[in-house]
Design an enzyme around this catalytic site. Structure first.
Site, PDB file in Angstrom:
ATOM      1  CD  GLU A 121       0.113   8.535   2.175  1.00 24.22           C
ATOM      2  OE1 GLU A 121       1.640   8.347   2.874  1.00 24.22           O
ATOM      3  OE2 GLU A 121      -0.716   9.133   2.549  1.00 24.22           O
ATOM      4  CG  ASP A 122       4.435   4.872   3.307  1.00 29.88           C
ATOM      5  OD1 ASP A 122       3.659   5.994   3.034  1.00 29.88           O
ATOM      6  OD2 ASP A 122       4.304   4.122   4.064  1.00 29.88           O
ATOM      7  CG  ASP A 124      -3.023  -0.703  -0.765  1.00 27.44           C
ATOM      8  OD1 ASP A 124      -3.108  -0.824  -2.506  1.00 27.44           O
ATOM      9  OD2 ASP A 124      -3.023  -1.499  -0.312  1.00 27.44           O
ATOM     10  CG  PHE A 142       2.506  -6.723   3.301  1.00 29.47           C
ATOM     11  CD1 PHE A 142       1.632  -5.803   4.014  1.00 29.47           C
ATOM     12  CD2 PHE A 142       3.116  -6.827   4.552  1.00 29.47           C
ATOM     13  CE1 PHE A 142       1.581  -4.951   4.928  1.00 29.47           C
ATOM     14  CE2 PHE A 142       2.951  -5.187   5.751  1.00 29.47           C
ATOM     15  CZ  PHE A 142       2.358  -5.260   5.589  1.00 29.47           C
ATOM     16  NE  ARG A 159       5.940   2.838  11.486  1.00 24.80           N
ATOM     17  CZ  ARG A 159       4.967   2.508  11.065  1.00 24.80           C
ATOM     18  NH1 ARG A 159       5.382   3.211   9.515  1.00 24.80           N
ATOM     19  NH2 ARG A 159       4.116   3.011  11.157  1.00 24.80           N
TER      20      ARG A 159
HETATM   21  C1  PRP Z   1       0.082   3.934   4.817  1.00 20.44           C
HETATM   22  C2  PRP Z   1       0.456   5.224   3.936  1.00 20.44           C
HETATM   23  C3  PRP Z   1      -0.878   5.672   3.397  1.00 20.44           C
HETATM   24  C4  PRP Z   1      -2.250   4.791   3.429  1.00 20.44           C
HETATM   25  C5  PRP Z   1      -2.240   4.588   1.766  1.00 20.44           C
HETATM   26  O1  PRP Z   1      -0.216   4.072   6.364  1.00 20.44           O
HETATM   27  O2  PRP Z   1       1.119   5.208   4.438  1.00 20.44           O
HETATM   28  O3  PRP Z   1      -0.904   6.748   4.248  1.00 20.44           O
HETATM   29  O4  PRP Z   1      -1.524   3.583   3.929  1.00 20.44           O
HETATM   30  O5  PRP Z   1      -3.302   3.388   2.145  1.00 20.44           O
HETATM   31  P1  PRP Z   1      -4.586   3.932   1.065  1.00 20.44           P
HETATM   32  O6  PRP Z   1      -4.210   4.031  -0.315  1.00 20.44           O
HETATM   33  O7  PRP Z   1      -5.225   2.462   0.740  1.00 20.44           O
HETATM   34  O8  PRP Z   1      -5.690   4.656   1.372  1.00 20.44           O
HETATM   35  P2  PRP Z   1      -0.835   3.286   7.285  1.00 20.44           P
HETATM   36  O9  PRP Z   1      -1.642   2.901   7.421  1.00 20.44           O
HETATM   37  O10 PRP Z   1      -0.679   2.244   6.817  1.00 20.44           O
HETATM   38  O11 PRP Z   1      -0.263   4.251   8.477  1.00 20.44           O
HETATM   39  P3  PRP Z   1       1.351   4.461   8.929  1.00 20.44           P
HETATM   40  O12 PRP Z   1       2.080   5.344   7.676  1.00 20.44           O
HETATM   41  O13 PRP Z   1       0.954   5.696  10.275  1.00 20.44           O
HETATM   42  O14 PRP Z   1       2.328   3.455   8.805  1.00 20.44           O
END
Ligand code: PRP
Length: 174
Positions: free
Chosen positions: A98-99, A102, A151, A164
């Site tokens: 994961e990146d 949150d 953010f 990105r």
């Molecule tokens: C982000 C990130 C995780 C998720 C984390 O994805 O890549 O998958 O949010 O958030 P959480 O802990 O609150 O669940 P995003 O919805 O931004 O989509 P993307 O990776 O396609 O940009």
């Protein structure tokens, strides 16, 4: 793109150094086994590309498309799979990449979903951990950096699909 709203939080050299450490930690923890790395799209694709090279040895790459719950399912934490894995993971040593964590809802959901597919082992790795908004407790095995309540964009993370491709992580000031 407007770049004067960006403040570098983690520069490129620190990211690269930490990714190398994570790769070595992951390989040392899992041992000399083939590792199936599961990239959670889209945000993790750049981290995944660097991490798999840092892990070394036998690595398989899989990609999991998920739809953000931010559109309305946040309260349930249900994540919709938009593109499933190409191969079964039963009996395989898996690492979810994961990146950012949150609220924790995405990784919490994905972990339970993947665990039901009977992998030999299931570990998790996130580049960034933002603990302030956590809604569900989740213990990630490998964490790159803890970050404050800002953010952030870059190194895979977007704002409206832009940024990105920045090689560093930056705080975006609206
Ligand atoms: C982000 C990130 C995780 C998720 C984390 O994805 O890549 O998958 O949010 O958030 P959480 O802990 O609150 O669940 P995003 O919805 O931004 O989509 P993307 O990776 O396609 O940009």
């Amino acid at each position: 793109m407007v770049r004067n709203k960006l403040d570098v939080l983690i520069p490129e050299d620190r990211i690269q150094a930490r990714v190398r450490e994570l790769g070595a930690e992951i390989r040392a923890t899992l041992g000399d086994v083939p590792i199936t790395c599961i990239c959670v799209l889209k945000g993790s694709f750049i981290f995944m590309a660097d991490l798999v090279r840092a892990i070394g040895g036998d690595v398989r790459c899989e990609f999991l498309g998920v739809s953000s719950y931010h559109g309305g399912t946040k309260s349930t934490g249900v994540v919709r799979i938009t593109q499933d894995l190409r191969s079964p993971i039963e009996g395989r040593h898996c690492l979810v990449v994961e990146d950012i964590i949150d609220t924790g809802l995405t990784l919490h959901y994905l972990y339970r979903m993947l665990q039901m597919r009977s992998p030999a082992t299931l570990h998790t790795c996130t580049l960034l951990d933002k603990p302030v908004h956590r809604e569900v407790e989740f213990k990630c095995d490998f964490v790159g950096f803890q970050i404050p309540d800002e953010f952030v964009v870059g190194y895979g993370l977007d704002l409206g699909e832009y940024y990105r491709n920045l090689p560093y992580i930056a705080v975006y000031h609206p």
